[in-house]
Design a protein around this motif. Structure first.
Motif, PDB file in Angstrom:
ATOM      1  N   ALA A  48      -8.409  49.146  52.807  1.00  0.00           N
ATOM      2  CA  ALA A  48      -7.619  49.362  53.647  1.00  0.00           C
ATOM      3  C   ALA A  48      -7.703  48.535  55.311  1.00  0.00           C
ATOM      4  CB  ALA A  48      -8.457  50.690  55.158  1.00  0.00           C
ATOM      5  N   MET A  49      -8.228  46.899  54.772  1.00  0.00           N
ATOM      6  CA  MET A  49      -7.946  46.520  55.989  1.00  0.00           C
ATOM      7  C   MET A  49      -7.082  44.806  54.933  1.00  0.00           C
ATOM      8  SD  MET A  49      -8.610  47.709  58.564  1.00  0.00           S
ATOM      9  CE  MET A  49      -8.703  46.513  60.090  1.00  0.00           C
ATOM     10  N   ALA A  50      -6.813  45.224  54.331  1.00  0.00           N
ATOM     11  CA  ALA A  50      -6.217  44.308  53.031  1.00  0.00           C
ATOM     12  C   ALA A  50      -6.629  42.919  52.902  1.00  0.00           C
ATOM     13  CB  ALA A  50      -4.700  43.675  54.213  1.00  0.00           C
ATOM     14  N   ASN A  51      -8.681  43.249  52.409  1.00  0.00           N
ATOM     15  CA  ASN A  51      -8.573  42.499  51.576  1.00  0.00           C
ATOM     16  C   ASN A  51      -8.438  43.022  49.981  1.00  0.00           C
ATOM     17  OD1 ASN A  51      -9.904  40.909  53.659  1.00  0.00           O
ATOM     18  ND2 ASN A  51     -11.021  42.832  54.494  1.00  0.00           N
ATOM     19  N   ILE A  52      -8.366  41.513  49.492  1.00  0.00           N
ATOM     20  CA  ILE A  52      -8.700  41.360  47.910  1.00  0.00           C
ATOM     21  C   ILE A  52     -10.141  41.881  47.499  1.00  0.00           C
ATOM     22  CG2 ILE A  52      -7.893  41.057  45.938  1.00  0.00           C
ATOM     23  CD1 ILE A  52      -5.491  40.045  47.347  1.00  0.00           C
ATOM     24  N   LEU A  53     -10.698  42.334  47.139  1.00  0.00           N
ATOM     25  CA  LEU A  53     -12.316  42.373  46.941  1.00  0.00           C
ATOM     26  C   LEU A  53     -11.879  42.507  45.527  1.00  0.00           C
ATOM     27  CD1 LEU A  53     -12.881  46.518  48.026  1.00  0.00           C
ATOM     28  CD2 LEU A  53     -13.200  44.542  49.035  1.00  0.00           C
ATOM     29  N   VAL A  54     -13.139  40.563  45.449  1.00  0.00           N
ATOM     30  CA  VAL A  54     -13.556  40.436  43.825  1.00  0.00           C
ATOM     31  C   VAL A  54     -15.165  40.260  43.193  1.00  0.00           C
ATOM     32  CG1 VAL A  54     -13.107  38.348  42.587  1.00  0.00           C
ATOM     33  CG2 VAL A  54     -11.639  39.122  44.606  1.00  0.00           C
ATOM     34  N   GLN A  55     -15.011  40.146  42.206  1.00  0.00           N
ATOM     35  CA  GLN A  55     -15.959  40.338  41.701  1.00  0.00           C
ATOM     36  C   GLN A  55     -15.570  38.562  41.056  1.00  0.00           C
ATOM     37  OE1 GLN A  55     -19.494  41.304  41.114  1.00  0.00           O
ATOM     38  NE2 GLN A  55     -19.690  39.363  40.504  1.00  0.00           N
ATOM     39  N   TRP A  56     -16.507  37.560  41.581  1.00  0.00           N
ATOM     40  CA  TRP A  56     -15.989  36.130  40.891  1.00  0.00           C
ATOM     41  C   TRP A  56     -16.671  36.053  39.606  1.00  0.00           C
ATOM     42  CZ3 TRP A  56     -11.770  34.019  42.735  1.00  0.00           C
ATOM     43  CH2 TRP A  56     -11.329  34.349  43.950  1.00  0.00           C
ATOM     44  N   ASP A  57     -16.483  35.113  38.692  1.00  0.00           N
ATOM     45  CA  ASP A  57     -17.627  35.043  37.814  1.00  0.00           C
ATOM     46  C   ASP A  57     -18.526  33.992  37.529  1.00  0.00           C
ATOM     47  OD1 ASP A  57     -15.036  36.009  36.334  1.00  0.00           O
ATOM     48  OD2 ASP A  57     -14.549  34.246  35.058  1.00  0.00           O
ATOM     49  N   THR A  58     -18.349  33.811  38.755  1.00  0.00           N
ATOM     50  CA  THR A  58     -20.105  32.922  39.373  1.00  0.00           C
ATOM     51  C   THR A  58     -20.888  33.862  39.948  1.00  0.00           C
ATOM     52  OG1 THR A  58     -19.031  32.811  41.809  1.00  0.00           O
ATOM     53  CG2 THR A  58     -18.641  30.647  40.444  1.00  0.00           C
ATOM     54  N   GLY A  59     -20.798  34.810  40.099  1.00  0.00           N
ATOM     55  CA  GLY A  59     -21.531  35.984  40.550  1.00  0.00           C
ATOM     56  C   GLY A  59     -21.191  36.470  42.135  1.00  0.00           C
TER      57      GLY A  59
END
Length: 79
Positions: A48-59
């Motif tokens: 809701a606060m405009a952060n893109i939630l990411v699962q990076w390939d590095t873990g």
């Protein structure tokens, strides 16, 4: 429009631009714990606060904020 409303509106736009499953590459992140430039990741959502939630390939699961830069390399599927 207050800051909360601005971020909520931006979050709705980002949800369309970065649907869950979208593959991205990190271009720039201003964080001491940031993955290296060029790291690939998968979008898990937008909060809701405009952060893109990411699962990076590095873990790592460090989110992308509005001051960071990423490049879309493959689109996910909107629900």
């Amino acid at each position: 429009m207050n800051e909360y409303q601005r971020l909520r509106a931006k979050a709705e736009i980002l949800k369309e631009q970065y649907p869950e499953g979208t593959r991205i590459m990190l271009k720039q992140m201003d964080d001491i714990q940031a993955p290296p430039f060029g790291t690939l990741g998968t979008v898990r959502g937008v909060d809701a606060m405009a952060n893109i939630l990411v699962q990076w390939d590095t873990g790592s699961t460090l989110s992308v904020t509005e001051v960071d830069e990423v490049i879309i390399i493959g689109k996910g599927v909107s629900e």
